[in-house]
Scaffold this active site. Structure first.
Site, PDB file in Angstrom:
ATOM      1  CG  HIS C  58      -2.201  -0.919   1.467  1.00 51.79           C
ATOM      2  ND1 HIS C  58      -2.614  -1.649   0.322  1.00 51.79           N
ATOM      3  CD2 HIS C  58      -2.303  -1.454   2.100  1.00 51.79           C
ATOM      4  CE1 HIS C  58      -3.543  -2.625   0.352  1.00 51.79           C
ATOM      5  NE2 HIS C  58      -2.673  -2.945   1.629  1.00 51.79           N
ATOM      6  CG  HIS C 221      -6.309  -5.665   0.473  1.00 58.70           C
ATOM      7  ND1 HIS C 221      -6.779  -5.377   1.365  1.00 58.70           N
ATOM      8  CD2 HIS C 221      -4.638  -5.192   1.375  1.00 58.70           C
ATOM      9  CE1 HIS C 221      -7.172  -4.203   2.305  1.00 58.70           C
ATOM     10  NE2 HIS C 221      -4.792  -4.587   2.802  1.00 58.70           N
TER      11      HIS C 221
END
Ligand SMILES: Nc1ncnc2c1ncn2[C@@H]1O[C@H](COP(=O)(O)OP(=O)(O)O)[C@@H](O)[C@H]1O
Ligand SMILES: Nc1ncnc2c1ncn2[C@@H]1O[C@H](COP(=O)(O)OP(=O)(O)O)[C@@H](O)[C@H]1O
Ligand SMILES: [Mg+2]
Ligand SMILES: [Mg+2]
Ligand SMILES: [Mg+2]
Ligand SMILES: [Mg+2]
Lengths: 218, 334, 334, 218
Positions: C58, C221
């Site tokens: 991330h 995700h």
């Protein structure tokens, strides 16, 4: 053969239409050796020209002013490499149309020779460096020489465009020395230069336009 | 091609509009030309104006670097196309504070002609002194002997940084140009592409590349590179890129460098830091000291995949410029 | 899948190694655990420690946000997987300056369990007081009535910002947690995906999507969203995202908001600013005032394509936290 | 049937090997309703276990300590959702192996019941929420009940694994209520839960391992 300011504007509109049709092809050529945008740039520039022809230039009758405005508009709209190049050509050409509502054959020869030479001067490129100069220089040389020799406009222009075409095609086989593609070295061989191609398109479009014009008139 | 855009013909206008609205206390559009953007902050009288510019599609380059410590204004071109002289001239007029304006841009035929025309106009029509410094950091784009023919890629960031700081230090135009040229002379970049970008208006990939290939030395507009090769590990790629740089400029034990590992658009930071890891190891092994590092998307090519590595060899003056704080919408350094 | 990596099993280790070497004056690795990173700067005695963390992939989230004004330490997980309690506990021990530690993380089953276990251990084994605040800003992930079930996406950035500032203001642990929870309660995000990311170890796309489709409300995700739709224009996408947010939280004329248009990894800044342009128009039309905007890659999903829009409704206290300066390796605000 | 500490370590190695083989399948299941990493996570965790079995645990003979160390290693290596879940299972199970070099059938029943119940407690999930608890809860209930009734280990375990399989398969048809996939609503229907699947794999691997073990011995 004579060309009125009205004809001149129509010719520029023909170029704008043509560039819309050819833009994908020109981009494809540029993708091979450049950054793939030549068709987009030509389209943006000539669409801007198209608009100004219908607006600010609607009632303009001075061929010189028209050509200058077309050049400036093209430049403002695109920047890029071809902005300064074509704009310089159009602005240099404008001199032979200055304060004229109608251009005669000699004016037109001077226009296109100045167009080609102006571009060459702006870009500082020589024949054989794989640029639009490969199209423009033989074109201007032939046009100038033939017209001086024969005083026949159409014949001279036809010859000149034929040499322009040869010049354009020659760019396929040479290594680029100017512009983006010059970093490619040997890998630029085999691809025709996009600018040489668009320059040829403009010249050959003028030939057709002028021929048409004269048939309509006669 | 998949993009979050509206009319492909209006991407630059809409981006600029979004940009100036997002950061109103940083940047403003000039009423004379929508492609002419200048800092919203007050700039000191007598400071040399820093003008940057180039095609769009390289964000944060170039509009992202207008702000304190870097540029005072930017001229925004179409995608991958030099801006025309008009916005350059408008920015010049606005940011000149009596000490002249430095034009910083990459060495591309289009930029050279357009910035050149604008400089002539600034001189003739506006009587503003203009200096120019071109970035030519891309090792892949011409042999060593012809450095002046090389194009500018990510190293432009260091040149903006150096010249922006120099202007802040109160240097005059000549000195600012000297620093910019020195920064360029000391900077080398080398890039690799692994996936193309797509021009919004054509929707076509900027180059063709196989699933297991990489393009070494490609330009940041998708211009073909010097060599297509098998896609290799991050470590091998880093070795290749740094190797080519160190073959080109003498950087040896005890020297200080600034490092930039630049993503081209779609390369995750993860991958960039993995590349950085190896770059640092190579430099460390040679006893070269890293003064400061930048890792991220600094000058991109839309959504192109790949990265470049840039080294700038530092003397004391360049170190000072690197350490100078910056406050731009897309880059802040304390 | 094309990536600039070495061994896919070692991407996190190598990224962290590159990261700490790139920014030695910002961040350091704890000798006890290589997944435990803390600020390299001195932190004041008596300041509440801010601990963030989550899976890797991330970036800039989460390790990029350790620095002055935001977090004091981060626990780094495997790709898209919560860190285990070990690094969380090590960071806790290091950053506790006698005032306790605030754990800030996204509302995911894995994070809840791992941070929860670490908090128990901190209490029992180390006698350190721990407070927790979970981000649950993703409107798409549960109905309004079950906000506590929602997952955290890009809005986590605002929660770090708010809590980091509060800790700097000298608030005690309870107050820091109150501010973090308030920030979360006032924050809503809504995302859209247009192309998948690829886990380095599987090489498979995280989701299937047609050439002309977008996934509305997808998780960061690659978890499927609430709806697959025809890919629309940037303006329509912005309208959809902002519309869903404003249906969920009352923000009306005269209210102040902070805006984040966040790229998921491979979306060019150009596209993000085009989205921002419309977001701003929508808010302006409703008389909502934008206090500050952030546009860029703040919390990504490797090379995923798409973006999210986040709004945080501001009161005076939250405005102060938004304006507070920050100095992190991947985010600086003056 | 008895299981030595040596056997227990071998069993864990069997699981590690199996997860390498099944990792792609488990990722595929997780891609449908989660983030696609379940196989990767299981592989990372069990490879770490594999290493510690050959290192720190090489000479360890206390079944309890082995299981605790395996749990802690797994947790440290993966975090994630399944780290705390499986680690808790392994650590709760460890109690029935505490200070034992050999575990008897009753120990083993207790081990697996505690394993399953520990996971349920950690995750706070109920049957029907589409998690590994759908595999583990029926398994534990059946194992406990059957063994109490029959005192026959293999028969009971076989029954329990059969119910575990039913539970695993049932996750296909239900809407997820826990974990990542709970945000999917109806869209989670039709996909089998990855954690329910890996839990079944572990249980069924133990069944095969124990059966093999006893054939070798007899
Ligand atoms: N210095 C130059 N002199 C003449 N023509 C040039 C020069 N540089 C570039 N060109 C022409 O410009 C063309 C590329 O145009 P275009 O793609 O629109 O610009 P850019 O290279 O900036 O993307 C080349 O094919 C070449 O013919
Ligand atoms: N609260 C919970 N209780 C029981 N099992 C859970 C819980 N949350 C998640 N799980 C299990 O974890 C599995 C997902 O594991 P994994 O993919 O490794 O972790 P993550 O979801 O963090 O990526 C799910 O399929 C589910 O069986
Ligand atoms: Mg081009
Ligand atoms: Mg171009
Ligand atoms: Mg995960
Ligand atoms: Mg998962």
């Amino acid at each position: 053969m004579e060309l009125s300011s009205y004809d001149l504007k129509n010719f520029f509109k023909t170029v704008a239409d043509m560039m819309e049709e050819e833009k994908d092809y020109l981009c494809e050529l540029d993708r091979k050796i450049g950054d793939g945008d030549h068709g987009v740039t030509m389209s943006i520039g000539w669409q801007a020209v198209n608009e100004i022809l219908d607006a600010d230039l609607k009632d303009e009758e001075d061929c010189g002013k028209i050509s200058v405005a077309v050049g400036k508009t093209f430049l403002s709209a695109v920047g890029s490499s071809v902005g300064p190049l074509y704009a310089t050509g159009l602005m240099k050409g404008a001199k032979s149309g200055k304060k004229k509502n109608v251009m005669n054959e000699l004016d037109l020869v001077e226009y296109w020779v100045a167009f080609a030479r102006g571009i060459k001067e702006r870009g500082q490129a020589e024949v054989g460096e794989k640029t639009m100069v490969d199209t423009l220089e033989p074109f201007a040389n032939t046009l100038e020489a033939k017209y001086e020799e024969t005083q026949k406009f159409f014949e001279s222009f036809e010859h000149a465009v034929r040499d322009a075409e040869k010049g354009m095609k020659s760019t396929k086989d040479i290594i680029s020395k100017k512009g983006r593609s010059s970093r490619l070295g040997d890998r630029s061989i085999g691809a025709q230069d996009p600018g040489a191609t668009s320059a040829f398109m403009i010249l050959s479009a003028f030939q057709k336009f002028a021929e048409n014009r004269s048939t309509q008139v006669s | 091609m998949k993009k979050l855009i509206n009319d492909p013909r209006r991407v630059v206008e809409e981006m600029v509009e979004g940009y100036v609205h997002a950061h109103p206390d940083y940047i403003k559009q000039l009423p004379e030309n929508e492609r002419a953007l200048v800092t919203a902050r007050d700039t000191k009288e007598g400071k040399v104006g820093i003008l940057i510019g180039g095609g769009s599609g390289h964000e944060p380059g170039f509009l992202g670097y207008v702000g304190e410590g870097m540029a005072d204004g930017v001229a925004v071109g179409n995608i991958f196309a030099s801006p025309s002289p008009d916005p350059i001239l408008e920015v010049t007029k606005t940011i000149d504070k009596g000490a002249g304006v430095a034009y910083l841009y990459g060495n591309y035929a289009g930029d050279v002609m357009n910035f050149g025309m604008a400089a002539e106009m600034a001189d003739l029509e506006e009587d503003i002194e203009v200096g120019m410094a071109l970035a030519s950091d891309d090792v892949a784009s011409a042999p060593k002997e012809e450095k002046e023919k090389r194009r500018g890629i990510a190293g432009e960031f260091f040149i903006y940084k150096a010249a922006g700081a120099a202007a802040d230090f109160g240097y005059n135009l000549e000195e600012v140009i000297r620093v910019a040229n020195k920064a360029n002379a000391q900077t080398r970049s080398m890039g690799v592409g692994i996936s193309p970008c797509y021009l919004p208006q054509t929707g076509e990939p900027s180059f063709e590349i196989g699933d297991d290939e990489m393009e070494i030395g490609l330009g940041h507009h998708g211009e073909p590179g010097i060599e297509k090769g098998q896609l290799e590990s991050a470590d091998s790629v880093a070795e290749r890129l740094v190797g080519d740089i160190l073959n080109d400029i003498e950087i040896t034990e005890g020297d200080d460098v600034a490092v930039l590992v630049n993503g081209l658009g779609s390369t995750p930071r993860m991958d960039l830091y993995i590349i950085y890891r190896k770059v640092e190891q190579i430099l460390k092994d040679r006893g070269i000291q890293i003064y400061r590092s930048y890792v991220g998307d600094y000058i991109t090519s839309l959504e192109m995949g790949g990265c470049s590595v840039t080294l700038m060899k530092l003397d004391e003056e360049l170190k000072q410029t690197i350490s100078h704080p910056v406050d731009c919408p897309m880059f802040v350094q304390k």
